[in-house]
Scaffold this motif. Sequence first.
Motif, PDB file in Angstrom:
ATOM      1  N   TRP A  17      20.096  29.121   8.565  1.00  0.00           N
ATOM      2  CA  TRP A  17      21.442  28.545   8.622  1.00  0.00           C
ATOM      3  C   TRP A  17      22.121  28.883   9.945  1.00  0.00           C
ATOM      4  O   TRP A  17      22.755  28.027  10.550  1.00  0.00           O
ATOM      5  N   ARG A  18      22.000  30.139  10.394  1.00  0.00           N
ATOM      6  CA  ARG A  18      22.621  30.535  11.673  1.00  0.00           C
ATOM      7  C   ARG A  18      22.071  29.691  12.809  1.00  0.00           C
ATOM      8  O   ARG A  18      22.817  29.222  13.666  1.00  0.00           O
TER       9      ARG A  18
ATOM     10  N   MET B 190      18.959  18.451   6.235  1.00  0.00           N
ATOM     11  CA  MET B 190      17.575  17.992   6.360  1.00  0.00           C
ATOM     12  C   MET B 190      16.793  18.905   7.312  1.00  0.00           C
ATOM     13  O   MET B 190      15.616  19.197   7.070  1.00  0.00           O
ATOM     14  N   ILE B 191      17.441  19.365   8.366  1.00  0.00           N
ATOM     15  CA  ILE B 191      16.782  20.287   9.292  1.00  0.00           C
ATOM     16  C   ILE B 191      16.501  21.604   8.578  1.00  0.00           C
ATOM     17  O   ILE B 191      15.411  22.172   8.707  1.00  0.00           O
ATOM     18  N   VAL B 192      17.472  22.085   7.803  1.00  0.00           N
ATOM     19  CA  VAL B 192      17.278  23.314   7.024  1.00  0.00           C
ATOM     20  C   VAL B 192      16.109  23.118   6.060  1.00  0.00           C
ATOM     21  O   VAL B 192      15.251  24.002   5.924  1.00  0.00           O
ATOM     22  N   LEU B 193      16.061  21.984   5.394  1.00  0.00           N
ATOM     23  CA  LEU B 193      14.982  21.694   4.451  1.00  0.00           C
ATOM     24  C   LEU B 193      13.626  21.789   5.143  1.00  0.00           C
ATOM     25  O   LEU B 193      12.704  22.436   4.643  1.00  0.00           O
ATOM     26  N   ASN B 194      13.505  21.157   6.306  1.00  0.00           N
ATOM     27  CA  ASN B 194      12.233  21.183   7.031  1.00  0.00           C
ATOM     28  C   ASN B 194      11.847  22.601   7.440  1.00  0.00           C
ATOM     29  O   ASN B 194      10.694  22.999   7.315  1.00  0.00           O
ATOM     30  N   LYS B 195      12.803  23.365   7.930  1.00  0.00           N
ATOM     31  CA  LYS B 195      12.519  24.737   8.353  1.00  0.00           C
ATOM     32  C   LYS B 195      12.129  25.622   7.165  1.00  0.00           C
ATOM     33  O   LYS B 195      11.230  26.446   7.276  1.00  0.00           O
TER      34      LYS B 195
ATOM     35  N   ARG C  73       8.114  28.588   4.142  1.00  0.00           N
ATOM     36  CA  ARG C  73       7.702  28.980   2.787  1.00  0.00           C
ATOM     37  C   ARG C  73       6.417  28.277   2.346  1.00  0.00           C
ATOM     38  O   ARG C  73       5.876  28.596   1.307  1.00  0.00           O
ATOM     39  N   ALA C  74       5.949  27.310   3.094  1.00  0.00           N
ATOM     40  CA  ALA C  74       4.713  26.578   2.765  1.00  0.00           C
ATOM     41  C   ALA C  74       4.762  26.010   1.346  1.00  0.00           C
ATOM     42  O   ALA C  74       3.802  26.115   0.591  1.00  0.00           O
ATOM     43  N   GLU C  75       5.899  25.470   0.983  1.00  0.00           N
ATOM     44  CA  GLU C  75       6.021  24.789  -0.306  1.00  0.00           C
ATOM     45  C   GLU C  75       6.972  23.617  -0.148  1.00  0.00           C
ATOM     46  O   GLU C  75       7.786  23.584   0.762  1.00  0.00           O
ATOM     47  N   THR C  76       6.826  22.643  -1.005  1.00  0.00           N
ATOM     48  CA  THR C  76       7.646  21.445  -0.945  1.00  0.00           C
ATOM     49  C   THR C  76       8.956  21.676  -1.684  1.00  0.00           C
ATOM     50  O   THR C  76       8.955  22.154  -2.814  1.00  0.00           O
ATOM     51  N   LEU C  77      10.045  21.358  -1.005  1.00  0.00           N
ATOM     52  CA  LEU C  77      11.377  21.453  -1.607  1.00  0.00           C
ATOM     53  C   LEU C  77      11.993  20.066  -1.627  1.00  0.00           C
ATOM     54  O   LEU C  77      11.647  19.212  -0.816  1.00  0.00           O
ATOM     55  N   ASP C  78      12.941  19.878  -2.515  1.00  0.00           N
ATOM     56  CA  ASP C  78      13.663  18.617  -2.600  1.00  0.00           C
ATOM     57  C   ASP C  78      15.060  18.834  -2.029  1.00  0.00           C
ATOM     58  O   ASP C  78      15.674  19.873  -2.265  1.00  0.00           O
ATOM     59  N   ILE C  79      15.570  17.867  -1.309  1.00  0.00           N
ATOM     60  CA  ILE C  79      16.900  17.976  -0.698  1.00  0.00           C
ATOM     61  C   ILE C  79      17.966  18.212  -1.773  1.00  0.00           C
ATOM     62  O   ILE C  79      18.957  18.904  -1.529  1.00  0.00           O
ATOM     63  N   VAL C  80      17.751  17.683  -2.969  1.00  0.00           N
ATOM     64  CA  VAL C  80      18.713  17.855  -4.062  1.00  0.00           C
ATOM     65  C   VAL C  80      18.869  19.335  -4.408  1.00  0.00           C
ATOM     66  O   VAL C  80      19.968  19.799  -4.718  1.00  0.00           O
ATOM     67  N   GLU C  81      17.781  20.086  -4.306  1.00  0.00           N
ATOM     68  CA  GLU C  81      17.849  21.515  -4.595  1.00  0.00           C
ATOM     69  C   GLU C  81      18.818  22.219  -3.643  1.00  0.00           C
ATOM     70  O   GLU C  81      19.532  23.134  -4.040  1.00  0.00           O
ATOM     71  N   LEU C  82      18.846  21.783  -2.408  1.00  0.00           N
ATOM     72  CA  LEU C  82      19.749  22.398  -1.437  1.00  0.00           C
ATOM     73  C   LEU C  82      21.197  21.991  -1.686  1.00  0.00           C
ATOM     74  O   LEU C  82      22.106  22.794  -1.499  1.00  0.00           O
ATOM     75  N   PHE C  83      21.414  20.750  -2.099  1.00  0.00           N
ATOM     76  CA  PHE C  83      22.768  20.318  -2.441  1.00  0.00           C
ATOM     77  C   PHE C  83      23.281  21.064  -3.680  1.00  0.00           C
ATOM     78  O   PHE C  83      24.455  21.402  -3.764  1.00  0.00           O
TER      79      PHE C  83
END
Length: 160
Positions: A52-53, A78-83, A88-98
Motif C-alpha cells: 500500500w505504501r 488493481m495494482i495492489v491486487l497484482n502485487k 503470495r503466488a495465489e489468485t485473488l479476486d478484486i472483490v476480496e480487496l473491496f
Amino acid sequence: MVPAVFVELPELPVTAAGKIDRRALPDPEARAGARKVVAPQTALEREIAGIWREVLQIPEVGVNDNFFDLGGHSLLLMIVLNKLQESRAETLDIVELFEHPTVSLLAQHLRTRPVGPAQAGARPAEKPAAATGGASAEEIKRQRLAAREQRRQARRGSRE
C-alpha cells in the motif's frame, strides 16, 4: 468526488473586502495527519502495508487505515491486487480487496480463506476455444498485434 477530509469552522475567515481569506483557512492535511497509526504486527500485515505504501506513495500505513481513505481508488487497487498475487503466488479476486479495505481486515481474510489447488499459484482458466470462435489465446494475441501494426502503418502513411 467526496472530499477526503472535512474541517469544521465556526465561521469562514474573510478579508477586509468581505471575500473568503483562503490564506487564513486551516490546512486540512495537517488535520488528516493527526490520525493514530497502529503499526502492522504480523509479517502478512507488514507485507500488505508495504505494498500500500508503495502504490499510494505515502510514508506510513497503519493496520486500521482504509485504502480508499488514504487516497486509493479502483485502478490503484488493481495494482495492489497484482502485487499481492505476485508475492503470495495465489489468485485473488478484486472483490476480496473491496470487501476488506483495511490492512488488518485483508490480512485476517487472507489468513482464514481456504486455499485450494485452484487458487494456489493458479492462473485464471482460459476461455474454451468455442467461446473465442475456435481461436486459441495465442492466436487472438497474434491477431491483435497484427491489427495494431496495421493501424500504426496506416497512421505513418497518412502523415507522409
